[in-house]
Design an enzyme around this catalytic site. Structure first.
Site, short mmCIF file in Angstrom:
data_model
loop_
_atom_site.label_atom_id
_atom_site.label_comp_id
_atom_site.label_asym_id
_atom_site.label_seq_id
_atom_site.Cartn_x
_atom_site.Cartn_y
_atom_site.Cartn_z
N ASP A 1 4.08 -0.69 -2.96
CA ASP A 1 3.10 -1.22 -2.01
C ASP A 1 3.75 -1.95 -0.84
O ASP A 1 3.79 -3.19 -0.80
CB ASP A 1 2.14 -2.17 -2.72
CG ASP A 1 1.35 -1.49 -3.82
OD1 ASP A 1 1.34 -0.24 -3.86
OD2 ASP A 1 0.75 -2.20 -4.65
N GLN B 157 -8.21 8.71 -5.41
CA GLN B 157 -7.90 7.69 -6.40
C GLN B 157 -9.14 7.02 -6.96
O GLN B 157 -9.12 6.47 -8.07
CB GLN B 157 -6.93 6.65 -5.82
CG GLN B 157 -7.49 5.78 -4.72
CD GLN B 157 -6.61 4.57 -4.46
OE1 GLN B 157 -5.63 4.32 -5.15
NE2 GLN B 157 -6.95 3.81 -3.43
N TRP C 49 -11.11 0.21 -13.66
CA TRP C 49 -10.06 0.65 -14.58
C TRP C 49 -10.67 0.99 -15.94
O TRP C 49 -10.39 0.36 -16.96
CB TRP C 49 -8.98 -0.42 -14.70
CG TRP C 49 -8.24 -0.64 -13.40
CD1 TRP C 49 -8.34 0.09 -12.25
CD2 TRP C 49 -7.29 -1.67 -13.13
NE1 TRP C 49 -7.51 -0.42 -11.28
CE2 TRP C 49 -6.86 -1.49 -11.79
CE3 TRP C 49 -6.77 -2.71 -13.88
CZ2 TRP C 49 -5.92 -2.34 -11.20
CZ3 TRP C 49 -5.83 -3.55 -13.29
CH2 TRP C 49 -5.41 -3.36 -11.96
N HIS D 138 -2.01 7.26 2.27
CA HIS D 138 -2.79 6.27 1.53
C HIS D 138 -3.67 5.53 2.53
O HIS D 138 -3.21 5.13 3.59
CB HIS D 138 -1.86 5.30 0.81
CG HIS D 138 -2.51 4.54 -0.32
ND1 HIS D 138 -3.73 3.91 -0.21
CD2 HIS D 138 -2.11 4.31 -1.60
CE1 HIS D 138 -4.05 3.35 -1.36
NE2 HIS D 138 -3.07 3.57 -2.22
N ASP E 202 0.04 4.49 -12.08
CA ASP E 202 0.37 3.21 -11.45
C ASP E 202 0.79 2.16 -12.48
O ASP E 202 0.65 2.35 -13.69
CB ASP E 202 -0.87 2.73 -10.69
CG ASP E 202 -0.55 1.74 -9.59
OD1 ASP E 202 0.64 1.42 -9.40
OD2 ASP E 202 -1.49 1.29 -8.91
N GLU F 176 4.83 -2.49 -14.63
CA GLU F 176 5.88 -3.50 -14.40
C GLU F 176 5.47 -4.91 -14.82
O GLU F 176 6.27 -5.83 -14.71
CB GLU F 176 6.26 -3.53 -12.92
CG GLU F 176 5.18 -4.02 -11.97
CD GLU F 176 4.13 -2.98 -11.63
OE1 GLU F 176 3.05 -3.37 -11.18
OE2 GLU F 176 4.40 -1.78 -11.83
#
Length: 728
Positions: free
Chosen positions: A519, A331, A347, A588, A455, A458
């Site tokens: 998560d 990731q 990001w 993870h 990811d 939301e």
């Protein structure tokens, strides 16, 4: 001990009532209201609609929708509703207001072979009368209902209602982590970060107190959906869902079901039948998920971070231990930053060649072993002024071109994540959508990724000003747009890419390649841990999310006094066992890798190897289940009562079926070396590890040491039993 429990209980009350906000000011469930209508019967295809004695719709004699004698089946509200967003956690506060449920229905007029139209009014307690139009259409086994209210300047929501029989099982709501049983509850239909704790105390209370509601609530979900499923103990009943994307609520208090959506219109769908008929009808609308790429079934997707040398060292270790590895999930391919929350990413979507020197050689060497490389993206961009090796400042470029979500004053809407801010790409803008897809396409093609975690999605603020429409209308739709972008991106790149999402709304299954459950805490918890992941995967599957999984071991570590939640080797090993019997097995490292047991640690490697071998061995069985999911929407992971309707309806399941023939009862608490499990009546069951045969319809107790969770195979599937025994 009792004093401590009392204190924690008080904290829970304060968190739920004073800080979470949903339900604050909401009165008791409204009464059914009254219906005034002429007595008549209308036939719409295979459906019969009657108003004689009350609103009732049937199909082949089975009830599709009944409001009860003389009771209203539509109502309007003028409750004030406010939304507060902080770090992706969206809270809803409903004020007190009226429920306009004195309903009048004029005669239904048949307008086609399967259509009818009516008009009427909804009268409020203080006098205002709201005219509405009602359009009914029979579409095979589904009743399509569209309602529009006019002249309702005060109107905040519109709802439909029906009766609930005393023994009806009520589930649905999309991916719900706390419970499968929605009876007697009211919950918002609003995509949100799930929160940290979600009821586990005192963590939730402290998170809410210090981080503006970040602890969440029992209903907080990345993937809620306006969907209710009502079933009897024979596996028959009704499904009710909406195709609207505005915020809404599900309410099953007071012996009635209610589905409310914001605004002056409502698009409702209803079906009746057995559980497979209902699943087929619902997923025809949500979209059905295509089978995963075949390579994903070859072993674990191992989450590793830290750069080239670290990845090579970890992979060499797991390879030497004989772990089947389908892919390495890297990731931090874009670079890693340290924040107040732990290890997070830059990001700015481009390969960080300084962090991963020799990237091409790493990929080549892994490919020689048949191992794929996966990455990570999300729809945020962050300013990279502090990062030295940036080739393209995507945040600045997007801001200059007007592609980032804006505040009401026209400025960029920067959202605080942990100790840094970022802005969402405004996917409501076709230009921004196309630009961002091209950015990701170029970066992923350059890096040669075989898949990625898509990811977020939301956390669109409800006070933002998008390029098109309103934030209220875009909020729940954003995850669907994000999934669609990634689906198109994967198709344009070609090959058998794996893309998995955590946020979703009603029609996301038709766009997404796979889901994961977000998560969870790195513990056993039923509110926010291993047990909540099991509940969430089963709940989501009932709403069309057929290909779903969880981070093996969870994600969220909390090491701030007085809370100390770290991943133990035992919970990780048990989570790996559980993940072997889900659609994907992916590990993870978590938000604080150094504080957690890891799957590649020497102490945990045997558990990883066994889980990965079990998962790989089940690939042919899962392939058949995935074909069925694509055909009719049947989830791979199913509550036991999905196949055996007379079995108990557990609010928080402790066992489940993977397909029709494999019963799994994972270890869900520390030190659980034996497990009690109920075997469904109607079949004989073989304990996978000892070969002992049990009759169904009884509770049994079997050993469940590490490496051997309680797993049973139907006696009439000896091939599947042989597959598992071969791994043992």
């Amino acid at each position: 001990m009792r004093r401590r429990e009392a204190v924690l209980g008080l904290m829970g009350v304060l968190a739920a009532v004073g800080l979470l906000g949903y339900g604050r000011g909401v009165t008791a469930p409204p009464g059914p209201g009254s219906l005034e209508a002429s007595a008549e019967t209308v036939t719409l295809g295979a459906l019969t609609v009657t108003t004689q004695g009350g609103w009732r719709v049937t199909r082949a004699g089975q009830e599709v929708w009944s409001a009860g004698p003389g009771a209203a089946f539509l109502y309007a509200t003028d409750r004030p509703v406010t939304y507060t967003e902080a770090r992706g956690m969206v809270r809803v506060r409903e004020g007190r207001g009226q429920v306009c449920a004195a309903q009048r229905l004029s005669a239904l007029r048949v307008t086609g072979p399967a259509q009818a139209q009516g008009t009427g009014t909804l009268t409020c307690p203080d006098g205002p009368t709201l005219p509405y139009t009602l359009l009914l259409c029979a579409e095979g086994e589904v009743l399509d209902v569209r309602v529009v209210v006019t002249g309702g300047a005060r109107l905040t929501g519109l709802g439909a209602a029906g009766t609930l029989a005393l023994r009806t099982r009520v589930t649905g709501g999309g991916e719900q982590f706390s419970t499968l049983n929605l009876r007697g509850r009211r919950l918002p239909v609003l995509v949100s970060e799930q929160g940290v704790g979600r009821g586990q105390q005192p963590l939730t209370w402290l998170a809410n107190l210090t981080n503006n509601g970040a602890g969440g609530a029992w209903h907080s979900s990345y993937a809620p959906m306006p969907h209710l499923r009502l079933l009897d103990d024979q596996g028959s009943g009704q499904s009710i869902w909406s195709l609207d994307t505005l915020p809404g609520a599900l309410d099953t208090r007071g012996g009635r079901w209610r589905l409310e959506m914001t605004g002056a219109s409502l698009h409702l769908r209803l079906a009746a039948g057995n559980i497979r008929t209902l699943t087929r009808a619902l997923t025809a609308d949500t979209g059905r998920m295509a089978p995963l790429p075949a390579w994903t079934g070859q072993g674990a997707l191992l989450g590793v971070q830290g750069g080239t040398a670290r990845v090579r060292e970890v992979y060499a270790r797991v390879k030497a231990a004989g772990v089947p590895v389908a892919g390495l999930w890297l990731q931090d391919w874009v670079g890693r930053r340290t924040t107040s929350f732990g290890q997070q990413l830059w990001w700015n979507w481009e390969l960080d060649a300084a962090h991963y020197p020799g990237w091409a050689e790493l990929r080549r060497d892994l490919a020689a072993d048949g191992v794929r490389v996966l990455g990570y993206v999300n729809p945020f961009l962050t300013d990279t002024g502090e990062k030295s090796n940036v080739r393209r400042h995507l945040y600045r470029e997007a801001a200059e071109r007007g592609f980032l979500l804006k505040q009401a004053d026209g400025s960029v809407y920067d959202q605080l994540n942990t100790s840094f801010s970022a802005a969402l790409v405004d996917l409501s803008s076709p230009q921004a959508y196309a630009w961002f897809k091209a950015v990701l396409r170029d970066a992923i093609a350059e890096a040669g990724l075989d898949g990625w975690m898509a990811d977020f999605g939301e956390s669109l603020p409800l006070d933002a000003r998008p390029a098109r429409g309103t934030a209220t209308a875009l909020h729940n739709a954003y995850p669907v747009l994000w999934a669609r972008l990634n689906r198109e991106l994967a198709a344009e790149l070609g090959g058998d890419k794996l893309v998995f999402h955590r946020s979703a709304f009603t029609t996301s299954p038709g766009q997404a390649g796979a889901f994961w459950a977000g998560d969870q805490l790195v513990n056993w918890g039923a509110d926010d841990g291993l047990r909540s992941a099991l509940t969430g995967l089963l709940s989501g599957g009932l709403s069309g999310m057929t290909l779903n999984h969880a981070d093996a071991g969870g994600y969220t570590t909390v090491t701030q006094v007085p809370i100390n939640i770290r991943r133990s080797p035992e919970v990780l090993a048990r989570w790996l066992e559980f993940s072997a019997f889900t659609p994907l097995l992916r590990t993870h490292e978590g938000n604080r890798p150094a504080d957690n047991a890891q799957a590649y640690d020497p102490a945990t490697l045997p558990a990883l190897a066994r889980a990965a071998r079990l998962y790989a061995a089940l690939a042919p069985y899962r392939a058949g289940l995935m074909a069925g999911a694509q055909r009719d929407g049947t989830p791979l992971m199913r509550p036991v009562w999905f196949e055996f309707p007379a079995e108990p309806f557990e609010a928080q399941p402790t066992s489940y079926l993977l397909g029709p023939d494999l019963l799994v009862a994972p270890a869900l608490r520390p030190g659980q070396n034996e497990t009690r499990v109920r075997l469904p009546a109607g079949s004989r069951w073989v304990h996978a590890w000892t070969g002992q045969v049990f009759a169904g319809g009884q509770m049994v107790r079997v050993p469940s040491p590490l490496g051997q969770p309680a797993v049973f195979v139907r006696e009439d599937n000896p091939a599947l039993l042989a597959t598992l025994r071969a791994v043992n």
